[in-house]
Design a protein around this motif. Structure first.
Motif, PDB file in Angstrom:
ATOM      1  N   ARG A 262      40.637 -43.936 -50.568  1.00  0.00           N
ATOM      2  CA  ARG A 262      41.833 -44.256 -49.762  1.00  0.00           C
ATOM      3  C   ARG A 262      41.963 -45.768 -49.608  1.00  0.00           C
ATOM      4  O   ARG A 262      41.162 -46.524 -50.136  1.00  0.00           O
ATOM      5  CB  ARG A 262      41.735 -43.577 -48.401  1.00  0.00           C
ATOM      6  N   ASP A 263      42.976 -46.193 -48.841  1.00  0.00           N
ATOM      7  CA  ASP A 263      43.259 -47.624 -48.786  1.00  0.00           C
ATOM      8  C   ASP A 263      42.469 -48.374 -47.712  1.00  0.00           C
ATOM      9  O   ASP A 263      42.598 -49.592 -47.586  1.00  0.00           O
ATOM     10  CB  ASP A 263      44.769 -47.864 -48.583  1.00  0.00           C
ATOM     11  N   ASN A 264      41.666 -47.680 -46.919  1.00  0.00           N
ATOM     12  CA  ASN A 264      40.896 -48.361 -45.870  1.00  0.00           C
ATOM     13  C   ASN A 264      39.425 -48.473 -46.260  1.00  0.00           C
ATOM     14  O   ASN A 264      38.945 -47.740 -47.133  1.00  0.00           O
ATOM     15  CB  ASN A 264      41.023 -47.596 -44.540  1.00  0.00           C
ATOM     16  N   ASP A 265      38.715 -49.398 -45.618  1.00  0.00           N
ATOM     17  CA  ASP A 265      37.268 -49.540 -45.847  1.00  0.00           C
ATOM     18  C   ASP A 265      36.524 -48.445 -45.097  1.00  0.00           C
ATOM     19  O   ASP A 265      36.940 -48.025 -44.010  1.00  0.00           O
ATOM     20  CB  ASP A 265      36.783 -50.914 -45.355  1.00  0.00           C
ATOM     21  N   LEU A 266      35.410 -47.987 -45.667  1.00  0.00           N
ATOM     22  CA  LEU A 266      34.618 -46.931 -45.044  1.00  0.00           C
ATOM     23  C   LEU A 266      33.141 -47.316 -45.083  1.00  0.00           C
ATOM     24  O   LEU A 266      32.612 -47.660 -46.149  1.00  0.00           O
ATOM     25  CB  LEU A 266      34.830 -45.605 -45.795  1.00  0.00           C
ATOM     26  N   VAL A 267      32.494 -47.272 -43.909  1.00  0.00           N
ATOM     27  CA  VAL A 267      31.064 -47.578 -43.829  1.00  0.00           C
ATOM     28  C   VAL A 267      30.294 -46.274 -43.993  1.00  0.00           C
ATOM     29  O   VAL A 267      30.538 -45.301 -43.270  1.00  0.00           O
ATOM     30  CB  VAL A 267      30.721 -48.247 -42.476  1.00  0.00           C
ATOM     31  N   VAL A 268      29.370 -46.222 -44.967  1.00  0.00           N
ATOM     32  CA  VAL A 268      28.643 -44.978 -45.255  1.00  0.00           C
ATOM     33  C   VAL A 268      27.131 -45.229 -45.249  1.00  0.00           C
ATOM     34  O   VAL A 268      26.675 -46.339 -45.495  1.00  0.00           O
ATOM     35  CB  VAL A 268      29.057 -44.380 -46.627  1.00  0.00           C
ATOM     36  N   ASN A 269      26.388 -44.171 -44.958  1.00  0.00           N
ATOM     37  CA  ASN A 269      24.920 -44.245 -44.950  1.00  0.00           C
ATOM     38  C   ASN A 269      24.404 -43.609 -46.241  1.00  0.00           C
ATOM     39  O   ASN A 269      24.454 -42.393 -46.397  1.00  0.00           O
ATOM     40  CB  ASN A 269      24.369 -43.509 -43.727  1.00  0.00           C
ATOM     41  N   VAL A 270      23.941 -44.434 -47.178  1.00  0.00           N
ATOM     42  CA  VAL A 270      23.422 -43.906 -48.443  1.00  0.00           C
ATOM     43  C   VAL A 270      21.893 -43.958 -48.482  1.00  0.00           C
ATOM     44  O   VAL A 270      21.289 -43.737 -49.521  1.00  0.00           O
ATOM     45  CB  VAL A 270      24.003 -44.686 -49.659  1.00  0.00           C
ATOM     46  N   GLN A 271      21.289 -44.260 -47.328  1.00  0.00           N
ATOM     47  CA  GLN A 271      19.817 -44.330 -47.279  1.00  0.00           C
ATOM     48  C   GLN A 271      19.183 -43.037 -46.767  1.00  0.00           C
ATOM     49  O   GLN A 271      17.987 -42.847 -46.928  1.00  0.00           O
ATOM     50  CB  GLN A 271      19.357 -45.489 -46.365  1.00  0.00           C
ATOM     51  N   LYS A 272      19.992 -42.170 -46.152  1.00  0.00           N
ATOM     52  CA  LYS A 272      19.379 -40.985 -45.541  1.00  0.00           C
ATOM     53  C   LYS A 272      18.861 -40.037 -46.617  1.00  0.00           C
ATOM     54  O   LYS A 272      19.497 -39.847 -47.661  1.00  0.00           O
ATOM     55  CB  LYS A 272      20.359 -40.281 -44.604  1.00  0.00           C
ATOM     56  N   GLY A 273      17.693 -39.465 -46.359  1.00  0.00           N
ATOM     57  CA  GLY A 273      17.072 -38.527 -47.304  1.00  0.00           C
ATOM     58  C   GLY A 273      17.319 -37.092 -46.888  1.00  0.00           C
ATOM     59  O   GLY A 273      17.878 -36.812 -45.835  1.00  0.00           O
ATOM     60  N   LYS A 274      16.863 -36.193 -47.725  1.00  0.00           N
ATOM     61  CA  LYS A 274      17.008 -34.761 -47.444  1.00  0.00           C
ATOM     62  C   LYS A 274      16.000 -34.361 -46.370  1.00  0.00           C
ATOM     63  O   LYS A 274      14.853 -34.820 -46.384  1.00  0.00           O
ATOM     64  CB  LYS A 274      16.747 -34.015 -48.741  1.00  0.00           C
ATOM     65  N   LYS A 275      16.434 -33.541 -45.424  1.00  0.00           N
ATOM     66  CA  LYS A 275      15.499 -33.059 -44.402  1.00  0.00           C
ATOM     67  C   LYS A 275      14.533 -32.081 -45.045  1.00  0.00           C
ATOM     68  O   LYS A 275      14.932 -31.103 -45.655  1.00  0.00           O
ATOM     69  CB  LYS A 275      16.270 -32.389 -43.270  1.00  0.00           C
ATOM     70  N   LEU A 276      13.239 -32.358 -44.907  1.00  0.00           N
ATOM     71  CA  LEU A 276      12.223 -31.519 -45.548  1.00  0.00           C
ATOM     72  C   LEU A 276      11.639 -30.541 -44.525  1.00  0.00           C
ATOM     73  O   LEU A 276      11.129 -30.948 -43.489  1.00  0.00           O
ATOM     74  CB  LEU A 276      11.114 -32.393 -46.130  1.00  0.00           C
ATOM     75  N   THR A 277      11.757 -29.244 -44.803  1.00  0.00           N
ATOM     76  CA  THR A 277      11.134 -28.224 -43.947  1.00  0.00           C
ATOM     77  C   THR A 277      10.354 -27.278 -44.843  1.00  0.00           C
ATOM     78  O   THR A 277      10.471 -27.333 -46.075  1.00  0.00           O
ATOM     79  CB  THR A 277      12.197 -27.409 -43.189  1.00  0.00           C
ATOM     80  N   ASN A 278       9.558 -26.426 -44.249  1.00  0.00           N
ATOM     81  CA  ASN A 278       8.815 -25.450 -45.064  1.00  0.00           C
ATOM     82  C   ASN A 278       9.609 -24.152 -45.238  1.00  0.00           C
ATOM     83  O   ASN A 278       9.104 -23.167 -45.735  1.00  0.00           O
ATOM     84  CB  ASN A 278       7.434 -25.154 -44.456  1.00  0.00           C
ATOM     85  N   MET A 279      10.890 -24.198 -44.811  1.00  0.00           N
ATOM     86  CA  MET A 279      11.742 -23.022 -44.997  1.00  0.00           C
ATOM     87  C   MET A 279      12.585 -23.220 -46.247  1.00  0.00           C
ATOM     88  O   MET A 279      13.033 -24.328 -46.548  1.00  0.00           O
ATOM     89  CB  MET A 279      12.691 -22.833 -43.795  1.00  0.00           C
TER      90      MET A 279
ATOM     91  N   ALA B 147      19.431 -40.447 -54.003  1.00  0.00           N
ATOM     92  CA  ALA B 147      20.316 -39.600 -54.813  1.00  0.00           C
ATOM     93  C   ALA B 147      20.989 -38.541 -53.944  1.00  0.00           C
ATOM     94  O   ALA B 147      22.169 -38.230 -54.122  1.00  0.00           O
ATOM     95  CB  ALA B 147      19.505 -38.948 -55.927  1.00  0.00           C
ATOM     96  N   TYR B 148      20.265 -38.026 -52.979  1.00  0.00           N
ATOM     97  CA  TYR B 148      20.780 -36.978 -52.091  1.00  0.00           C
ATOM     98  C   TYR B 148      22.008 -37.489 -51.323  1.00  0.00           C
ATOM     99  O   TYR B 148      23.038 -36.822 -51.255  1.00  0.00           O
ATOM    100  CB  TYR B 148      19.671 -36.561 -51.117  1.00  0.00           C
ATOM    101  N   ALA B 149      21.895 -38.722 -50.762  1.00  0.00           N
ATOM    102  CA  ALA B 149      22.999 -39.279 -49.963  1.00  0.00           C
ATOM    103  C   ALA B 149      24.211 -39.590 -50.837  1.00  0.00           C
ATOM    104  O   ALA B 149      25.354 -39.294 -50.455  1.00  0.00           O
ATOM    105  CB  ALA B 149      22.522 -40.544 -49.251  1.00  0.00           C
ATOM    106  N   ILE B 150      23.977 -40.151 -52.028  1.00  0.00           N
ATOM    107  CA  ILE B 150      25.097 -40.482 -52.925  1.00  0.00           C
ATOM    108  C   ILE B 150      25.817 -39.204 -53.351  1.00  0.00           C
ATOM    109  O   ILE B 150      27.041 -39.152 -53.401  1.00  0.00           O
ATOM    110  CB  ILE B 150      24.599 -41.283 -54.154  1.00  0.00           C
TER     111      ILE B 150
END
Length: 451
Positions: free
Chosen positions: A375-392, A344-347
């Motif tokens: 737009r009219d061109n194809d675009l390769v996207v990364n929808v698998q990346k998750g949110k970076k988890l830190t303790n901050m 959900a984060y990546a989308i």
């Protein structure tokens, strides 16, 4: 334009849910017998011609046990089991054959009978090498009936085996042998369908009468457990008197008055020519002459422009000279960069790039088409990346994810949507769009080669 006489007809009232019919809606009866009595009383009996046997074959069926079955209505005379008959062919030749078995239709099934009288519809087994329009006639005095013709196919699609990374996960029949056998079996009873092999063993060109005709076959196959991929529908061109010609169809649209302008604009953009525009009750009746190419994707656009209130139908008219280029889909595709579950984060972060066809948690593979680019061109996207988890924790970084609902396609809409460098992957559970070449480098190499 109805006349006063047309209003004079016998009327019955009833309820299918409560299982009754009767002459007065205020007094429900306890059966549908009044309807059956009224049919006998008011509807004229079939007109039966006297003379020798004549029956035109108007439909086909197929059985694994007895082969092809001829279906038609006996126009004249009688036909009996083991009777010798003459089959009148399209080229004027006459072949002598023998009727093996006769069946009549009752309810949802068939009844085996000895003799069929004129006026009845029957199925005949034992005949060979027959076509729609052939006449079953008397062997001594064969008289063929005027032939009926079947419209030629106007469109073809490439059918191939599923070779995506999810191959074989959902279907039972996945090999090229399964696909070939199923398509050949379909040609036995689907008259307007033609199947041609290609230079590859696992790819077939299937010719049909339009998107709907081909989509019914595809939907039936996926319900039976087949996995396959299909390419973009292509219109069949012909060369007539040295000029390239394409199929032209008559398009009829009934639409509310306020939306008629939008429909005319959409049809004329696709080389449609307005022939008739007249009021029909509350609706505007429009008739166009339009190339078959222009109909691909038009239905979806018309339904969107008229808020689903348009009623469309079209029929093949003739082959006419090529009408010129027709604008296709303007927007490019959003393509998955990697395989795995989307988040959900990546989308959420990519929503400004276009409209997505997927939702969080969907399993994807590299090269799958997951959305429409703005737009009219194809675009390769990364929808698998998750949110970076830190303790901050920082203010503003923990906003709730708000995702627009995904755009869903029916089978016909997906067939009309794909571009020529894309396949539609069809399995019993899913319909996915993908690039023919899943690897981005290979896609770029092929695009340069074509250019």
């Amino acid at each position: 334009d109805a006349t006063e006489e047309q209003l004079e007809f016998h009327t019955l009232y009833g309820s299918a849910k409560q299982n009754w019919m009767g002459p007065d809606w205020k007094n429900p009866t306890d059966s549908i017998l009044p309807l059956l009595d009224a049919i006998l009383e008011h509807i004229p009996a079939p007109k039966i011609d006297e003379g020798t046997l004549q029956m035109q074959i108007t439909s086909l069926d197929y059985s694994n046990f007895v082969g092809r079955i001829a279906i038609g209505r006996v126009k004249r005379g009688t036909v009996s089991e083991n009777q010798q008959i003459a089959l009148c062919k399209a080229d004027g030749s006459i072949k002598k054959m023998r009727v093996k078995e006769l069946h009549t239709f009752e309810g949802l099934g068939k009844n085996k009978v000895q003799t069929v009288q004129a006026g009845d519809i029957c199925a005949i087994t034992g005949l060979e090498d027959f076509e729609i329009g052939d006449t079953v006639a008397d062997v001594e005095n064969p008289e063929p009936l005027p032939r009926i013709s079947i419209d030629e196919p106007t469109m073809n699609m490439l059918f191939t085996i599923n070779n995506s990374p999810f191959f074989g996960k959902e279907g039972k029949f996945v090999t090229s042998r399964h696909l070939r056998d199923r398509l050949m079996k379909e040609t036995e009873k689907n008259l307007a369908l033609r199947v041609e092999p290609t230079d590859s063993e696992d790819r077939f060109l299937v010719y049909g009468r339009g998107i709907l005709h081909l989509s019914v076959l595809i939907e039936t196959m996926r319900r039976e457990g087949y996995e396959l991929q299909v390419g973009q529908p292509q219109v069949i061109f012909k060369e007539i008197d040295g000029e390239q010609c394409e199929p032209i169809e008559t398009l009829v649209v009934d639409v509310p008055q306020e939306s008629s302008g939008k429909v005319i604009e959409l049809a004329t953009q696709r080389k449609g020519e307005l022939l008739i525009m007249e009021p029909k009750g509350d609706l505007q009746h429009l008739e166009f002459k339009i190339p078959s190419r222009g109909l691909i994707g038009l239905r979806n656009n018309v339904l969107t422009a008229t808020q689903g209130e348009a009623i469309m139908n079209h029929r093949f008219s003739a082959y006419e000279p090529f009408k010129g280029t027709i604008p296709g889909r303007i927007n490019g595709s959003l393509i998955s960069m990697e395989g795995g579950q989307c988040t959900a984060y990546a989308i959420d972060k990519l929503q400004d790039r276009g409209v997505f066809f997927i939702e969080p948690g969907d399993e994807l593979y590299t090269g799958q088409v997951i959305g429409e680019h703005s737009r009219d061109n194809d675009l390769v996207v990364n929808v698998q990346k998750g949110k970076k988890l830190t303790n901050m924790r920082a203010s503003g970084s923990d906003d709730n994810v708000r995702i627009a609902p995904p755009k869903r396609f029916s089978l016909e809409e997906a067939m009309e949507y794909i571009q020529k460098d894309e396949y539609l992957e069809i399995t019993p559970k899913n319909i996915r769009m993908r690039k023919i070449y899943l690897d981005e480098n290979e896609r770029n190499r092929m695009a340069k080669k074509e250019a």
